[in-house]
Design a protein around this motif. Sequence first.
Motif, PDB file in Angstrom:
ATOM      1  N   GLU A 179       0.971   4.108  -2.667  1.00  0.00           N
ATOM      2  CA  GLU A 179       0.958   5.393  -2.587  1.00  0.00           C
ATOM      3  C   GLU A 179       1.926   6.286  -3.277  1.00  0.00           C
ATOM      4  O   GLU A 179       1.866   7.444  -3.953  1.00  0.00           O
ATOM      5  CB  GLU A 179       0.689   5.891  -1.160  1.00  0.00           C
ATOM      6  N   LEU A 180       3.296   5.707  -2.888  1.00  0.00           N
ATOM      7  CA  LEU A 180       4.439   6.404  -3.254  1.00  0.00           C
ATOM      8  C   LEU A 180       4.421   6.461  -4.857  1.00  0.00           C
ATOM      9  O   LEU A 180       4.763   7.513  -5.613  1.00  0.00           O
ATOM     10  CB  LEU A 180       5.705   5.721  -3.139  1.00  0.00           C
ATOM     11  N   LEU A 181       3.673   5.287  -5.541  1.00  0.00           N
ATOM     12  CA  LEU A 181       3.779   5.558  -7.041  1.00  0.00           C
ATOM     13  C   LEU A 181       2.780   6.454  -7.445  1.00  0.00           C
ATOM     14  O   LEU A 181       3.063   7.303  -8.465  1.00  0.00           O
ATOM     15  CB  LEU A 181       3.599   4.161  -7.605  1.00  0.00           C
ATOM     16  N   SER A 182       1.613   6.590  -7.007  1.00  0.00           N
ATOM     17  CA  SER A 182       0.561   7.393  -7.320  1.00  0.00           C
ATOM     18  C   SER A 182       1.152   9.044  -7.001  1.00  0.00           C
ATOM     19  O   SER A 182       1.056   9.702  -7.913  1.00  0.00           O
ATOM     20  CB  SER A 182      -0.627   7.412  -6.221  1.00  0.00           C
ATOM     21  N   THR A 183       1.764   9.294  -5.834  1.00  0.00           N
ATOM     22  CA  THR A 183       2.479  10.518  -5.723  1.00  0.00           C
ATOM     23  C   THR A 183       3.524  10.940  -6.982  1.00  0.00           C
ATOM     24  O   THR A 183       3.265  12.115  -7.235  1.00  0.00           O
ATOM     25  CB  THR A 183       3.317  10.548  -4.487  1.00  0.00           C
ATOM     26  N   ALA A 236       1.012  -1.226   0.003  1.00  0.00           N
ATOM     27  CA  ALA A 236       0.020   0.125   0.058  1.00  0.00           C
ATOM     28  C   ALA A 236       0.757   1.312   0.000  1.00  0.00           C
ATOM     29  O   ALA A 236       0.597   2.174  -0.872  1.00  0.00           O
ATOM     30  CB  ALA A 236      -0.738  -0.063   1.128  1.00  0.00           C
ATOM     31  N   GLU A 237       2.155   1.359   0.884  1.00  0.00           N
ATOM     32  CA  GLU A 237       2.943   2.306   0.889  1.00  0.00           C
ATOM     33  C   GLU A 237       3.588   2.321  -0.402  1.00  0.00           C
ATOM     34  O   GLU A 237       3.581   3.512  -0.976  1.00  0.00           O
ATOM     35  CB  GLU A 237       4.001   2.321   1.995  1.00  0.00           C
ATOM     36  N   PHE A 238       3.950   1.490  -1.207  1.00  0.00           N
ATOM     37  CA  PHE A 238       4.739   1.551  -2.315  1.00  0.00           C
ATOM     38  C   PHE A 238       3.586   2.127  -3.278  1.00  0.00           C
ATOM     39  O   PHE A 238       3.913   2.785  -4.377  1.00  0.00           O
ATOM     40  CB  PHE A 238       5.152   0.258  -2.852  1.00  0.00           C
TER      41      PHE A 238
END
Length: 239
Positions: free
Chosen positions: A206-210, A202-204
């Motif tokens: 989110e990082l990809l989305s940002t 999930a963190e990865f």
Amino acid sequence: MYRVFEALDELVTIVEEARGVPMTSSCVVPRGDMLELLDDVRDALPREVDDAQDVLDKRDELIDKARAESDAMVNGARAEADSAVTEANEEAQRMLEDARARAEQIMADAHAEAERMVAAGQAEYQNLVERSRAESERMIEAGRAAYERAVEEGRHEQSRLVSQTEVVQAAHAESARIVDEAHAEADRQRVDCDAYVDGKLAEFSELLSTTLRTVDSGRNHLRTPPGAGSRTPLYDFQP
């Protein structure tokens, strides 16, 4: 003796070679030669021939004498035979009496020896019976003791096996509990691992989305003409 046969051969030769008398089977021989040859034959004959002639002359007398001597010898032989038979009968009777006496003595000795052997056999039999009874009683006692010892050992072994069975059952129960705990711990760790991986993903994400938003903003900024509107930062990165 050889001269006899030689003179006879000469006589035969003279007769064969003599001149025959006509019309007859007779012949004419020299008398002197014939007489001389016959004298040679007479002289050449052994003295036993004369003795034989004397024997022939006294034949009847010799035969009677021989018969008398043979009768005397036969009578003497018969007397000796009768005497020998009598002596043999007496000797046989004596030997028979001796044999009977010896047989009776042997029978008496045999009966005595048999009675002695029977008595010894009975004593030995009694001894063997007593020894056999004692040995049988000892073996029976030993068998009973061995039986009781075997029964006692069997009972101890049964108790030991029963206790070992309880230990085995307890070990199986403990192993089952440990296996269940291991499965539960594995399931818990699997859940924790799945949660950790899901959080990291999930963190990865989110990082990809940002990162994608920042890239899109930068692209839009690059597409805007110079001097149009206010300047915005090139990157809008928010963690």
